[in-house]
Design an enzyme around this catalytic site. Sequence first.
Site, PDB file in Angstrom:
ATOM      1  N   THR A  43       0.837  -1.201   0.000  1.00  0.00           N
ATOM      2  CA  THR A  43       0.000   0.000   0.000  1.00  0.00           C
ATOM      3  C   THR A  43       0.867   1.243   0.000  1.00  0.00           C
ATOM      4  O   THR A  43       1.897   1.280   0.666  1.00  0.00           O
ATOM      5  CB  THR A  43      -0.846  -0.009   1.294  1.00  0.00           C
ATOM      6  OG1 THR A  43      -1.772  -1.065   1.191  1.00  0.00           O
ATOM      7  CG2 THR A  43      -1.558   1.301   1.522  1.00  0.00           C
ATOM      8  N   THR A  59       1.075   0.374   6.470  1.00  0.00           N
ATOM      9  CA  THR A  59       0.989  -0.629   5.406  1.00  0.00           C
ATOM     10  C   THR A  59       1.112  -1.997   6.058  1.00  0.00           C
ATOM     11  O   THR A  59       1.759  -2.135   7.101  1.00  0.00           O
ATOM     12  CB  THR A  59       2.078  -0.417   4.337  1.00  0.00           C
ATOM     13  OG1 THR A  59       1.968  -1.438   3.342  1.00  0.00           O
ATOM     14  CG2 THR A  59       3.475  -0.447   4.914  1.00  0.00           C
ATOM     15  N   GLY A  60       0.481  -2.992   5.468  1.00  0.00           N
ATOM     16  CA  GLY A  60       0.552  -4.329   6.044  1.00  0.00           C
ATOM     17  C   GLY A  60      -0.829  -4.882   6.345  1.00  0.00           C
ATOM     18  O   GLY A  60      -1.826  -4.394   5.818  1.00  0.00           O
ATOM     19  N   GLY A  87      -4.122  -5.215   7.424  1.00  0.00           N
ATOM     20  CA  GLY A  87      -5.024  -4.174   7.905  1.00  0.00           C
ATOM     21  C   GLY A  87      -5.798  -4.550   9.143  1.00  0.00           C
ATOM     22  O   GLY A  87      -6.076  -3.696   9.995  1.00  0.00           O
TER      23      GLY A  87
END
Length: 330
Positions: free
Chosen positions: A190, A241-242, A244
Amino acid sequence: MERRKFLKNSTTVTAGLISAPILASCGREKTTVAPIQDSKTVLPIVICTWNFENASARAWEVLSTGGTALDAIEQGVMVEENDVNNQTVGKGGRPDRDGNVTLDACIMDKDGNCGAVLAMQHIANPISVARKVMEDTPHVMLVGKGAEQFAYEKGFKKVNLLTEKSKAEWLEWKKTSKYKPIINIENHDTIGMLAIDENGDIAGGCTTSGMAYKMAGRVGDSPIIGAGLFVDKEVGGATATGVGEEVIRTVGSFLIVELMRQGKSPQEACVEGVKRIMAKNEGRNDFQIGFIAINKKGETGGYCIQPGFTYRTYSKEGHVNNPSNSFLGT
Ligand code: ASP
């Protein structure tokens, strides 16, 4: 993935900004914390997750010619939304398990105004639709068909977001997956971006195609204000990011901004945010989350659960891909 690699030989290096590394305890183990920047003010500035060089360069173009932080965010992250080779954001993104590409994005300005679109199909630039939600409606979030309908009303064109490459990979996935979504640490790139313009105004944005092969209707943290993104002009901003689901559980970006409000540097706040998540996931090492943060002075930080996270900074001091240390080791 190429952008995940540490680029220690980045083209320009920030001179005189980095102080000595410090050691901090992260609960289960001792780990080295990435360098903390001096309190030197370097504005305007833009930072983003991963090594999104073209996106940060576009945002810098806006900032360095007197543009607003909000315009820089929209223009910057759109570069990734439009890049069909990026399979984690915008057109070209990997689909859900039914083969539909659904996009999530949010944007937030200096006054705390915000807009978001969730699980929106067929529209290439969700960040711009999110901005329209913020500016042209009394609402904050529009979801699915409603978001898509609103986008058409605002003149956005219907496009096919599923590229041949992403379709072929999805068809391969279907052969062995038993239709079961998994937490895949290699599917999280993301773009979250934070910018401060020359007036000292701050803005942020976050945009993604979400977890690859997710269940239909699944939404992660990226379009959720407070989870994937939070900005407060009194303090600074943070974005994630990662995986969620884990960021939502800790309201991660809001947490980091609040930690900075209490006096932590952006780096310290990102480390603490990751520690909070790991505390809820004792014994797990199969997922990835990275946070980046900036305070209103322009100091930055980034930290991740897994090794390999970088974040990009663009200011008068240069264009730098910052390697960030991680909870599970560099
Ligand atoms: N945070 C995003 C999500 O959970 C994924 C990512 O960062 O790539 O949807």
